[in-house]
Design a protein around this motif. Sequence first.
Motif, PDB file in Angstrom:
ATOM      1  N   PHE A  36       0.825  -1.200   0.000  1.00  0.00           N
ATOM      2  CA  PHE A  36       0.000   0.000   0.000  1.00  0.00           C
ATOM      3  C   PHE A  36       0.865   1.259   0.000  1.00  0.00           C
ATOM      4  CE2 PHE A  36      -2.334  -3.451   2.064  1.00  0.00           C
ATOM      5  CZ  PHE A  36      -3.449  -3.516   1.244  1.00  0.00           C
ATOM      6  N   LYS A  37       0.271   2.360  -0.451  1.00  0.00           N
ATOM      7  CA  LYS A  37       1.022   3.614  -0.546  1.00  0.00           C
ATOM      8  C   LYS A  37       1.480   4.092   0.829  1.00  0.00           C
ATOM      9  CE  LYS A  37      -0.781   5.285  -4.939  1.00  0.00           C
ATOM     10  NZ  LYS A  37      -1.446   6.383  -5.665  1.00  0.00           N
ATOM     11  N   ALA A  38       0.682   3.835   1.835  1.00  0.00           N
ATOM     12  CA  ALA A  38       1.060   4.116   3.223  1.00  0.00           C
ATOM     13  C   ALA A  38       0.647   2.923   4.065  1.00  0.00           C
ATOM     14  CB  ALA A  38       0.375   5.383   3.728  1.00  0.00           C
ATOM     15  N   HIS A  39       1.383   2.670   5.117  1.00  0.00           N
ATOM     16  CA  HIS A  39       1.034   1.543   5.981  1.00  0.00           C
ATOM     17  C   HIS A  39      -0.384   1.747   6.515  1.00  0.00           C
ATOM     18  CE1 HIS A  39       1.090  -1.340   9.266  1.00  0.00           C
ATOM     19  NE2 HIS A  39       2.201  -1.852   8.749  1.00  0.00           N
ATOM     20  N   PRO A  40      -1.251   0.738   6.404  1.00  0.00           N
ATOM     21  CA  PRO A  40      -2.645   0.921   6.831  1.00  0.00           C
ATOM     22  C   PRO A  40      -2.803   1.436   8.253  1.00  0.00           C
ATOM     23  CG  PRO A  40      -2.443  -1.081   5.554  1.00  0.00           C
ATOM     24  CD  PRO A  40      -1.047  -0.570   5.765  1.00  0.00           C
ATOM     25  N   ARG A  41      -1.952   1.026   9.163  1.00  0.00           N
ATOM     26  CA  ARG A  41      -2.113   1.492  10.547  1.00  0.00           C
ATOM     27  C   ARG A  41      -1.810   2.978  10.694  1.00  0.00           C
ATOM     28  NH1 ARG A  41      -2.832  -2.902  14.072  1.00  0.00           N
ATOM     29  NH2 ARG A  41      -1.848  -4.876  13.412  1.00  0.00           N
ATOM     30  N   THR A  42      -0.934   3.520   9.843  1.00  0.00           N
ATOM     31  CA  THR A  42      -0.657   4.949   9.909  1.00  0.00           C
ATOM     32  C   THR A  42      -1.744   5.752   9.231  1.00  0.00           C
ATOM     33  OG1 THR A  42       0.636   4.982   7.852  1.00  0.00           O
ATOM     34  CG2 THR A  42       1.818   4.474   9.887  1.00  0.00           C
ATOM     35  N   ALA A  43      -2.449   5.119   8.272  1.00  0.00           N
ATOM     36  CA  ALA A  43      -3.524   5.817   7.572  1.00  0.00           C
ATOM     37  C   ALA A  43      -4.715   6.053   8.485  1.00  0.00           C
ATOM     38  CB  ALA A  43      -3.950   5.024   6.339  1.00  0.00           C
ATOM     39  N   SER A  44      -4.974   5.134   9.416  1.00  0.00           N
ATOM     40  CA  SER A  44      -6.118   5.276  10.318  1.00  0.00           C
ATOM     41  C   SER A  44      -5.859   4.509  11.595  1.00  0.00           C
ATOM     42  CB  SER A  44      -7.406   4.773   9.659  1.00  0.00           C
ATOM     43  OG  SER A  44      -8.467   4.766  10.592  1.00  0.00           O
ATOM     44  N   ALA A  45      -5.875   5.220  12.707  1.00  0.00           N
ATOM     45  CA  ALA A  45      -5.694   4.568  14.007  1.00  0.00           C
ATOM     46  C   ALA A  45      -6.915   3.743  14.388  1.00  0.00           C
ATOM     47  CB  ALA A  45      -5.418   5.618  15.076  1.00  0.00           C
ATOM     48  N   ALA A  46      -8.033   3.940  13.659  1.00  0.00           N
ATOM     49  CA  ALA A  46      -9.272   3.244  13.999  1.00  0.00           C
ATOM     50  C   ALA A  46      -9.353   1.852  13.395  1.00  0.00           C
ATOM     51  CB  ALA A  46     -10.476   4.065  13.522  1.00  0.00           C
ATOM     52  N   LEU A  47      -8.409   1.483  12.527  1.00  0.00           N
ATOM     53  CA  LEU A  47      -8.481   0.181  11.890  1.00  0.00           C
ATOM     54  C   LEU A  47      -8.289  -0.940  12.905  1.00  0.00           C
ATOM     55  CD1 LEU A  47      -6.466   0.461   8.545  1.00  0.00           C
ATOM     56  CD2 LEU A  47      -8.903   0.856   8.951  1.00  0.00           C
ATOM     57  N   ASN A  48      -9.155  -1.932  12.833  1.00  0.00           N
ATOM     58  CA  ASN A  48      -8.980  -3.159  13.595  1.00  0.00           C
ATOM     59  C   ASN A  48      -8.434  -4.195  12.611  1.00  0.00           C
ATOM     60  OD1 ASN A  48      -9.111  -5.497  15.083  1.00  0.00           O
ATOM     61  ND2 ASN A  48     -11.252  -5.290  15.651  1.00  0.00           N
ATOM     62  N   VAL A  49      -7.136  -4.454  12.680  1.00  0.00           N
ATOM     63  CA  VAL A  49      -6.511  -5.384  11.742  1.00  0.00           C
ATOM     64  C   VAL A  49      -6.846  -6.810  12.151  1.00  0.00           C
ATOM     65  CG1 VAL A  49      -4.334  -6.220  10.783  1.00  0.00           C
ATOM     66  CG2 VAL A  49      -4.665  -3.769  11.188  1.00  0.00           C
ATOM     67  N   LEU A  50      -7.412  -7.564  11.211  1.00  0.00           N
ATOM     68  CA  LEU A  50      -7.827  -8.942  11.456  1.00  0.00           C
ATOM     69  C   LEU A  50      -6.801  -9.954  10.968  1.00  0.00           C
ATOM     70  CD1 LEU A  50     -11.548  -8.564  10.314  1.00  0.00           C
ATOM     71  CD2 LEU A  50     -10.649  -8.384  12.643  1.00  0.00           C
ATOM     72  N   LEU A  51      -6.163  -9.646   9.828  1.00  0.00           N
ATOM     73  CA  LEU A  51      -5.203 -10.562   9.219  1.00  0.00           C
ATOM     74  C   LEU A  51      -3.953  -9.804   8.807  1.00  0.00           C
ATOM     75  CD1 LEU A  51      -7.518 -12.494   6.695  1.00  0.00           C
ATOM     76  CD2 LEU A  51      -6.908 -13.193   9.027  1.00  0.00           C
ATOM     77  N   THR A  52      -2.800 -10.433   8.966  1.00  0.00           N
ATOM     78  CA  THR A  52      -1.553  -9.935   8.388  1.00  0.00           C
ATOM     79  C   THR A  52      -0.924 -11.071   7.596  1.00  0.00           C
ATOM     80  OG1 THR A  52      -0.220 -10.552  10.320  1.00  0.00           O
ATOM     81  CG2 THR A  52      -1.135  -8.320  10.297  1.00  0.00           C
ATOM     82  N   VAL A  53       0.066 -10.727   6.758  1.00  0.00           N
ATOM     83  CA  VAL A  53       0.832 -11.746   6.050  1.00  0.00           C
ATOM     84  C   VAL A  53       2.281 -11.658   6.507  1.00  0.00           C
ATOM     85  CG1 VAL A  53       1.261 -10.240   4.041  1.00  0.00           C
ATOM     86  CG2 VAL A  53       1.406 -12.739   3.797  1.00  0.00           C
ATOM     87  N   ASP A  54       2.885 -12.792   6.699  1.00  0.00           N
ATOM     88  CA  ASP A  54       4.288 -12.881   7.116  1.00  0.00           C
ATOM     89  C   ASP A  54       5.163 -12.641   5.889  1.00  0.00           C
ATOM     90  OD1 ASP A  54       6.795 -13.483   8.057  1.00  0.00           O
ATOM     91  OD2 ASP A  54       6.287 -15.498   8.763  1.00  0.00           O
ATOM     92  N   GLU A  55       5.842 -11.493   5.840  1.00  0.00           N
ATOM     93  CA  GLU A  55       6.655 -11.165   4.674  1.00  0.00           C
ATOM     94  C   GLU A  55       7.849 -12.109   4.497  1.00  0.00           C
ATOM     95  OE1 GLU A  55       7.715  -7.072   4.396  1.00  0.00           O
ATOM     96  OE2 GLU A  55       5.649  -6.415   3.990  1.00  0.00           O
ATOM     97  N   LYS A  56       8.206 -12.815   5.537  1.00  0.00           N
ATOM     98  CA  LYS A  56       9.296 -13.794   5.403  1.00  0.00           C
ATOM     99  C   LYS A  56       8.852 -15.039   4.633  1.00  0.00           C
ATOM    100  CE  LYS A  56      10.156 -14.032   9.838  1.00  0.00           C
ATOM    101  NZ  LYS A  56       9.250 -12.978  10.334  1.00  0.00           N
ATOM    102  N   SER A  57       7.547 -15.186   4.415  1.00  0.00           N
ATOM    103  CA  SER A  57       7.027 -16.385   3.760  1.00  0.00           C
ATOM    104  C   SER A  57       6.901 -16.219   2.242  1.00  0.00           C
ATOM    105  CB  SER A  57       5.667 -16.765   4.361  1.00  0.00           C
ATOM    106  OG  SER A  57       4.680 -15.790   4.055  1.00  0.00           O
ATOM    107  N   TYR A  58       7.214 -15.030   1.724  1.00  0.00           N
ATOM    108  CA  TYR A  58       7.143 -14.787   0.285  1.00  0.00           C
ATOM    109  C   TYR A  58       8.091 -13.648  -0.063  1.00  0.00           C
ATOM    110  CZ  TYR A  58       4.391 -10.537   1.050  1.00  0.00           C
ATOM    111  OH  TYR A  58       3.983  -9.277   1.441  1.00  0.00           O
ATOM    112  N   ASP A  59       8.241 -13.369  -1.342  1.00  0.00           N
ATOM    113  CA  ASP A  59       9.132 -12.308  -1.812  1.00  0.00           C
ATOM    114  C   ASP A  59       8.329 -11.105  -2.286  1.00  0.00           C
ATOM    115  OD1 ASP A  59      11.477 -13.839  -1.419  1.00  0.00           O
ATOM    116  OD2 ASP A  59      11.178 -14.829  -3.368  1.00  0.00           O
ATOM    117  N   GLY A  60       8.760  -9.905  -1.870  1.00  0.00           N
ATOM    118  CA  GLY A  60       8.170  -8.698  -2.432  1.00  0.00           C
ATOM    119  C   GLY A  60       7.389  -7.827  -1.489  1.00  0.00           C
ATOM    120  N   GLY A  61       7.359  -8.141  -0.188  1.00  0.00           N
ATOM    121  CA  GLY A  61       6.663  -7.289   0.764  1.00  0.00           C
ATOM    122  C   GLY A  61       7.482  -6.072   1.148  1.00  0.00           C
TER     123      GLY A  61
END
Length: 243
Positions: free
Chosen positions: A166-191
């Motif tokens: 994303f153009k900006a990290h989602p958590r910095t875009a809105s403090a109100a976001l409740n993040v449900l899922l993340t992806v482990d960048e060590k498990s793939y290339d390009g994060g």
Amino acid sequence: MSRPFRILIFSRTTSYRHASIPAGIQALHRLASSSSLERHPFTADDTEDPSVFCAESLSAYRAIILLQCSGEFLDDNQLDALKGFVRSGGGVVAVHCASFAMQSSEWYGRLIGAVFNHHPEPQTGCIRILDPAHPIMACQRPRGDVNNTHPPELSERSWLDEWYNFKAHPRTASAALNVLLTVDEKSYDGGVHGNDHPIAWCQTFDGGRCFYTSLGHFDEAYENDWFLGQLLGAILWVAGLQV
């Protein structure tokens, strides 16, 4: 059983168009059909006609599904109708490419929670479930699990998709976001977001509720009970109902 409510499936594209849109439409209609015997039944309409985005038409719906929309899919008046829908308490479920849409609108970007930038080639990655107790994630709980317990073996899941940056990290875009899922960048290339790479979240926003998932690139997602369970949970949550 309550009276059925209506959802609108909207999949107009004016830029990149995902081949999985028909599979997504069919899956959402299946969810609507199977809801007829559930506590909160709903019916679904689907269209790509943007003229539906007027106050009179949108008043018939409790939730709008932005299924893979891309580009400037609404004009100014239609965007105003979407704003009015949200501000009157309407819910939005946004899927995958919807974060690539309406980049001219700062409000729309805040509604979705992030703006797509780029992605590497599709790969299998490891998804981490951060908030298994949230109603949207009810698909993670076995039937009858009234105490919202969460088996440790369901805290991670292997998944093939496009991993959006994303153009900006989602958590910095809105403090109100409740993040449900993340992806482990060590498990793939390009994060590019590091140890905390959100890929699905929800929020209350401007009077309404919104859920966004960056998953859903391939047809197979729309045959997967885990993914469809999240879409069902999201529809009910943004509509203000219990799962």
